[in-house]
Motif scaffolding. Structure first.
Motif, PDB file in Angstrom:
ATOM      1  N   MET A   1       0.821  -1.211   0.000  1.00  0.00           N
ATOM      2  CA  MET A   1       0.000   0.000   0.000  1.00  0.00           C
ATOM      3  C   MET A   1       0.859   1.266   0.000  1.00  0.00           C
ATOM      4  N   LEU A   2       1.945   1.224   0.803  1.00  0.00           N
ATOM      5  CA  LEU A   2       2.817   2.392   0.876  1.00  0.00           C
ATOM      6  C   LEU A   2       3.472   2.686  -0.467  1.00  0.00           C
ATOM      7  N   ASP A   3       3.751   1.616  -1.242  1.00  0.00           N
ATOM      8  CA  ASP A   3       4.330   1.817  -2.572  1.00  0.00           C
ATOM      9  C   ASP A   3       3.357   2.569  -3.476  1.00  0.00           C
ATOM     10  N   TYR A   4       2.049   2.220  -3.370  1.00  0.00           N
ATOM     11  CA  TYR A   4       1.041   2.917  -4.169  1.00  0.00           C
ATOM     12  C   TYR A   4       0.929   4.381  -3.762  1.00  0.00           C
ATOM     13  N   LEU A   5       1.049   4.636  -2.446  1.00  0.00           N
ATOM     14  CA  LEU A   5       1.011   6.014  -1.978  1.00  0.00           C
ATOM     15  C   LEU A   5       2.179   6.817  -2.542  1.00  0.00           C
ATOM     16  N   GLN A   6       3.363   6.186  -2.589  1.00  0.00           N
ATOM     17  CA  GLN A   6       4.532   6.880  -3.128  1.00  0.00           C
ATOM     18  C   GLN A   6       4.369   7.161  -4.613  1.00  0.00           C
ATOM     19  N   VAL A   7       3.795   6.193  -5.324  1.00  0.00           N
ATOM     20  CA  VAL A   7       3.538   6.395  -6.756  1.00  0.00           C
ATOM     21  C   VAL A   7       2.563   7.553  -6.949  1.00  0.00           C
ATOM     22  N   PHE A   8       1.520   7.604  -6.113  1.00  0.00           N
ATOM     23  CA  PHE A   8       0.540   8.692  -6.206  1.00  0.00           C
ATOM     24  C   PHE A   8       1.190  10.044  -5.900  1.00  0.00           C
ATOM     25  N   ALA A   9       2.020  10.086  -4.852  1.00  0.00           N
ATOM     26  CA  ALA A   9       2.697  11.330  -4.491  1.00  0.00           C
ATOM     27  C   ALA A   9       3.628  11.785  -5.614  1.00  0.00           C
ATOM     28  N   ASP A  10       4.334  10.834  -6.215  1.00  0.00           N
ATOM     29  CA  ASP A  10       5.219  11.170  -7.337  1.00  0.00           C
ATOM     30  C   ASP A  10       4.419  11.697  -8.524  1.00  0.00           C
ATOM     31  N   TRP A  11       3.287  11.053  -8.800  1.00  0.00           N
ATOM     32  CA  TRP A  11       2.442  11.463  -9.935  1.00  0.00           C
ATOM     33  C   TRP A  11       1.935  12.895  -9.755  1.00  0.00           C
ATOM     34  N   VAL A  12       1.442  13.205  -8.539  1.00  0.00           N
ATOM     35  CA  VAL A  12       0.937  14.550  -8.276  1.00  0.00           C
ATOM     36  C   VAL A  12       2.065  15.574  -8.346  1.00  0.00           C
ATOM     37  N   THR A  13       3.216  15.232  -7.750  1.00  0.00           N
ATOM     38  CA  THR A  13       4.327  16.183  -7.669  1.00  0.00           C
ATOM     39  C   THR A  13       4.936  16.486  -9.033  1.00  0.00           C
ATOM     40  N   TYR A  14       5.211  15.415  -9.792  1.00  0.00           N
ATOM     41  CA  TYR A  14       5.997  15.600 -11.013  1.00  0.00           C
ATOM     42  C   TYR A  14       5.148  15.685 -12.287  1.00  0.00           C
ATOM     43  N   SER A  15       4.000  14.989 -12.302  1.00  0.00           N
ATOM     44  CA  SER A  15       3.165  15.011 -13.506  1.00  0.00           C
ATOM     45  C   SER A  15       2.085  16.088 -13.441  1.00  0.00           C
ATOM     46  N   ILE A  16       1.355  16.142 -12.339  1.00  0.00           N
ATOM     47  CA  ILE A  16       0.272  17.120 -12.228  1.00  0.00           C
ATOM     48  C   ILE A  16       0.813  18.523 -11.979  1.00  0.00           C
ATOM     49  N   LEU A  17       1.703  18.654 -10.979  1.00  0.00           N
ATOM     50  CA  LEU A  17       2.237  19.980 -10.645  1.00  0.00           C
ATOM     51  C   LEU A  17       3.431  20.366 -11.510  1.00  0.00           C
ATOM     52  N   GLY A  18       4.054  19.373 -12.132  1.00  0.00           N
ATOM     53  CA  GLY A  18       5.169  19.646 -13.039  1.00  0.00           C
ATOM     54  C   GLY A  18       6.419  20.171 -12.363  1.00  0.00           C
ATOM     55  N   LEU A  19       6.642  19.789 -11.103  1.00  0.00           N
ATOM     56  CA  LEU A  19       7.824  20.264 -10.391  1.00  0.00           C
ATOM     57  C   LEU A  19       9.062  19.490 -10.816  1.00  0.00           C
ATOM     58  N   LEU A  20      10.191  20.146 -10.732  1.00  0.00           N
ATOM     59  CA  LEU A  20      11.451  19.551 -11.169  1.00  0.00           C
ATOM     60  C   LEU A  20      11.945  18.545 -10.141  1.00  0.00           C
ATOM     61  N   GLN A  21      12.128  17.303 -10.570  1.00  0.00           N
ATOM     62  CA  GLN A  21      12.569  16.261  -9.657  1.00  0.00           C
ATOM     63  C   GLN A  21      13.958  16.588  -9.097  1.00  0.00           C
ATOM     64  N   GLY A  22      14.098  16.482  -7.775  1.00  0.00           N
ATOM     65  CA  GLY A  22      15.363  16.782  -7.126  1.00  0.00           C
ATOM     66  C   GLY A  22      15.454  18.188  -6.583  1.00  0.00           C
ATOM     67  N   SER A  23      14.507  19.051  -6.949  1.00  0.00           N
ATOM     68  CA  SER A  23      14.519  20.424  -6.442  1.00  0.00           C
ATOM     69  C   SER A  23      13.987  20.448  -5.015  1.00  0.00           C
ATOM     70  N   PRO A  24      14.395  21.431  -4.213  1.00  0.00           N
ATOM     71  CA  PRO A  24      13.903  21.515  -2.833  1.00  0.00           C
ATOM     72  C   PRO A  24      12.382  21.587  -2.746  1.00  0.00           C
ATOM     73  N   LEU A  25      11.748  22.362  -3.647  1.00  0.00           N
ATOM     74  CA  LEU A  25      10.294  22.493  -3.614  1.00  0.00           C
ATOM     75  C   LEU A  25       9.613  21.164  -3.924  1.00  0.00           C
ATOM     76  N   ALA A  26      10.112  20.459  -4.925  1.00  0.00           N
ATOM     77  CA  ALA A  26       9.528  19.164  -5.278  1.00  0.00           C
ATOM     78  C   ALA A  26       9.685  18.166  -4.143  1.00  0.00           C
TER      79      ALA A  26
END
Length: 319
Positions: free
Chosen positions: A1-26
């Motif tokens: 379940m935690l893996d799915y949560l991480q996938v969801f968090a990654d999707w929102v952060t990098y795909s929906i919000l378009g934040l740069l991976q590795g940046s402090p804000l992301a």
């Protein structure tokens, strides 16, 4: 379940919000999304289970079970009963009066009053969610040991004269206990899970938001230098800083998670959280209504030493 949560968090952060991976804000946003969902879900489930237990452990039964107990046994029983019977600072006075009125010895009363806010379902649920069952178990055991030993010490000091006289004259009447069916217990547990989770959710989100900012922006070696295992004064300083703060586990544990990730030793972080929850200045002010200043200072001193020693011990054990 935690893996799915991480996938969801990654999707929102990098795909929906378009934040740069590795940046402090992301990094901060990803941390906030993942931990907010994980902690809220686990808290709701664990509070539900504890609420079922609490239907069997009412305040009336607690007083009956600890009344007449001898030192040692009584302190252990009181501390154990304090775990599923959480109270906030505002309920400390009526609980204290109720115990004294029932003839519960002062030391045993303090074992309960220490364990009840220090070890509760919110703290256990969030520690389990963020650090795993081993750290959660360490926290429970250390909290119980502090409550038992502090209660025994206070009992042996014979400080009954340091309780305000009106306390011994109070007569509180217990309400009749209502028999509960399993349906009643499940209904109560669902309501408690919903109400407590919603009540502490703002603290959870604020704590995680602060933790997320530290996670994303604080230099990696910032806390390792001033509060890492190599600083011998880190633990007592952390305890002293925690005393005037007012928060609960919901607000503290997300911050504690990031502090340890940034280099704060685990024992120091646990001691800091214990000081905020179990040795807070607001609770001391409220207890002053029923006990005199001398007993307040003795209680605070015992707790300070016990929490500090616990921090040092777990720094040594956990490295």
């Amino acid at each position: 379940m935690l893996d799915y949560l991480q996938v969801f968090a990654d999707w929102v952060t990098y795909s929906i919000l378009g934040l740069l991976q590795g940046s402090p804000l992301a990094s901060s946003v990803n941390f906030f999304i993942y931990d907010s969902i994980k902690v809220t879900l686990m808290l709701a489930v664990i509070v539900f289970g504890v609420a079922i237990v609490r239907t069997y452990i009412t305040p009336q039964r607690v007083k009956k079970w600890v009344a007449g107990r001898t030192e040692g046994v009584g302190n252990v029983v009181a501390a154990l009963l304090g775990v599923p019977t959480p109270f906030c600072s505002c309920s400390a006075v009526p609980l204290f009066i109720g115990f004294v009125e029932s003839g519960v010895p002062l030391g045993i009363t303090f074992s309960f009053l220490i364990a009840s806010p220090l070890i509760n379902e919110i703290a256990v649920a969030m520690l389990f969610a963020m650090f795993g069952w081993q750290i959660a178990l360490i926290y429970i055991v250390s909290g119980l040991v502090i409550a038992i030993i502090a209660g025994i010490i206070i009992g042996r000091l014979h400080l009954e004269s340091e309780v305000e006289e009106f306390v011994y004259k109070c007569k509180l009447h217990d309400l009749a206990e209502k028999a509960m069916s399993w349906k009643d217990r499940l209904t109560f547990a669902k309501g408690e899970s919903r109400d407590i989770t919603l009540k502490v959710l703002p603290y959870i989100l604020i704590g995680i938001a602060i933790g997320a900012i530290i996670h994303g922006y604080a230099p990696a070696d910032f806390l390792a230098t001033i509060a890492g295992p190599n600083n011998p004064l880190a633990v007592p300083i952390a305890v002293l800083i925690g005393i005037p703060l007012y928060s609960n586990a919901a607000g503290m544990i997300p911050i504690m998670e990031v502090l340890t990730a940034k280099g704060m030793a685990m024992g120091t972080a646990l001691a800091f959280m214990m000081a905020v929850i179990g040795l807070s200045l607001p609770e001391m002010i409220i207890l002053r209504k029923v006990i005199k200043l001398k007993l307040i200072l003795i209680f605070a001193g015992i707790m300070f030493v016990a929490i500090t020693m616990t921090g040092y011990l777990f720094n040594a054990l956990l490295g």
